[in-house]
Write a protein that holds these residues in place. Structure first.
Motif, mmCIF file in Angstrom:
data_model
loop_
_atom_site.group_PDB
_atom_site.id
_atom_site.type_symbol
_atom_site.label_atom_id
_atom_site.label_comp_id
_atom_site.label_asym_id
_atom_site.label_seq_id
_atom_site.Cartn_x
_atom_site.Cartn_y
_atom_site.Cartn_z
ATOM 1 N N UNK A 1 0.808 -1.225 0.000
ATOM 2 C CA UNK A 1 0.000 0.000 0.000
ATOM 3 C C UNK A 1 0.844 1.279 0.000
ATOM 4 N N UNK A 2 2.155 1.161 0.216
ATOM 5 C CA UNK A 2 2.974 2.360 0.319
ATOM 6 C C UNK A 2 3.332 2.906 -1.065
ATOM 7 N N UNK A 3 3.179 4.219 -1.233
ATOM 8 C CA UNK A 3 3.567 4.810 -2.520
ATOM 9 C C UNK A 3 5.029 5.280 -2.509
ATOM 10 N N UNK A 4 5.724 4.980 -1.425
ATOM 11 C CA UNK A 4 7.151 5.336 -1.349
ATOM 12 C C UNK A 4 8.051 4.137 -1.651
ATOM 13 N N UNK A 5 7.416 2.971 -1.760
ATOM 14 C CA UNK A 5 8.196 1.741 -1.890
ATOM 15 C C UNK A 5 7.752 0.980 -3.137
ATOM 16 N N UNK A 6 8.712 0.650 -3.979
ATOM 17 C CA UNK A 6 8.394 -0.226 -5.116
ATOM 18 C C UNK A 6 8.958 -1.606 -4.784
ATOM 19 N N UNK A 7 8.067 -2.586 -4.651
ATOM 20 C CA UNK A 7 8.492 -3.946 -4.305
ATOM 21 C C UNK A 7 9.013 -4.659 -5.556
ATOM 22 N N UNK A 8 9.782 -5.745 -5.367
ATOM 23 C CA UNK A 8 10.359 -6.428 -6.526
ATOM 24 C C UNK A 8 9.285 -6.957 -7.480
#
Ligand code: PLP
Length: 377
Positions: free
Chosen positions: A272-279
């Protein structure tokens, strides 16, 4: 809470201690310290696991790459294309053999070779492509093989980080990472997904002639004892390492599943975080999560996050902090910054979290909470 480690080698050893100790003692008793039955058995177990005709064990993953290039008969001046965003070993051996490294950019989503950049880099001198299956998922091998075929190039897969991953081709066939190109190489460095208790490596190929050439190269260029037909090296997997690897190989799929489970926990927590791009895992490959690498965006200071996690006893790392084309050893006037836009950005945004087979939910929850709290400030 148990102390969080980047890689928990002690915890993993405790799970298999009786078998490992017994196997090591039996090597000691046998005095077969180099070569011998454990090396032969591990070699054939790995051939079966990978579904590949030949595995040639060697001393480490860097040697494996060097020997692969020697086996293919590459010569000074030949251009070898690899990625700008990888561990230095890949480019190091190209330079060491006086071949010409040609670095290309990667794809931002997968961290693997950008196929358009690969196509652009081909010249009449290009002889080989070295895709790296970075962080545990395969590069786009259908595309790499197509380019290689069109230009008559060799393909060496640097599979140090993705042993155990499956690659599905467009025709539906499934192969193990490292068994698609002319040669695959891997490392059994302790922290790799299939790690021994020292250094180790291996070379894979389905080509009988190439396997024969390589078996001589790893052994001083000897095909008949004390007759040296080519210049070789001394690169062996020793018996103690092979004994450990024989025990760990049947556990590899379970190890990969444990890594995937931890990665899935992270993915869900960060979704849900827009600061983190997951793999991002490509559709054609499974991911064995040698590293779990995020991209930190939206104005969050990645370096401050790195320090904040350390301050909270959460180990983490920047893989990799400098693009290879900017490393002192590999700078070259031919390179243009605009050709490395993605790598130049990734080095400022990536961060790798603890990932291994022994992480528990309490640790994962602490890591994700600490990170989320920081980025949402
Ligand atoms: C670890 C690694 C190597 C080198 O393996 P060693 O066994 O340490 O020599 C090569 N390439 C990549 C991508 C690696 O991660």
């Amino acid at each position: 809470m148990k102390k969080i480690q980047m890689v928990d080698l002690q915890g993993q050893y405790q799970q298999i201690k009786p078998q490992v100790d017994e196997a090591l003692h039996s090597v000691l008793d046998s005095a077969y310290y180099v070569g011998g039955p454990d090396v032969k058995t591990f070699q054939s177990d790995l051939e079966t696991y990978l579904g590949v005709k030949h595995v040639i064990p060697c001393a480490n993953g860097t040697d494996a790459l060097q020997i692969a290039m020697m086996g293919l008969g590459l010569e000074p001046g030949d251009e070898v294309i690899t990625v700008d965003f990888t561990f230095a070993a890949t480019v190091e051996v190209i330079a060491l053999l006086r071949l010409t490294p040609v670095l290309v950019d990667v794809d931002a989503a997968t961290f693997n070779m950008d196929i358009e950049a690969l196509k652009k880099a081909i010249t009449p001198k290009t002889k080989a492509i070295v895709p790296v299956h970075l962080f545990g998922q395969c590069a786009n091998m259908d595309a790499v093989m197509e380019v290689a075929k069109a230009h008559n190039l060799f393909v060496i897969e640097d599979n140090a980080q993705a042993i155990g991953a499956d690659y599905t081709s467009a025709d539906g066939s499934v192969k193990k990472a490292g068994t698609i190109g002319n040669i695959g190489t891997t490392s059994f460095f302790p922290s790799k997904n299939l790690g021994c208790y020292g250094d180790g490596g291996a070379i894979f190929t389905n080509d009988d002639d190439l396997a024969h050439i390589i078996r001589g190269i790893v052994n001083h260029g000897m095909y008949k004892r004390y007759y040296h037909d080519v210049v070789g090296v001394n690169s062996r997997l020793d018996s103690m390492q092979a004994a450990v690897l024989r025990i760990k190989l049947p556990l590899l799929d379970g190890y990969c599943a444990a890594r995937l489970k931890a990665a899935t926990f992270y993915n869900d927590a960060f979704a849900a975080s827009d600061k983190i791009i997951t793999p991002v895992t490509s559709s054609y490959t499974t991911h064995v999560f040698h590293q779990y690498t995020l991209r930190i965006v939206g104005g969050v200071d990645r370096d401050a996050l790195h320090q904040h996690l350390l301050d909270n006893n959460i180990p983490n790392a920047i893989y990799y902090p400098v693009p290879l084309h900017s490393q002192k050893a590999y700078v070259d006037a031919r390179y243009k910054e605009e050709d490395f836009k993605v790598t130049n950005e990734l080095i400022h945004t990536v961060i790798s979290l603890p990932i291994h087979t022994e992480l528990d939910e309490e640790q994962l929850t602490f890591i994700t909470n600490t990170l989320l709290e920081f980025v949402s400030k």
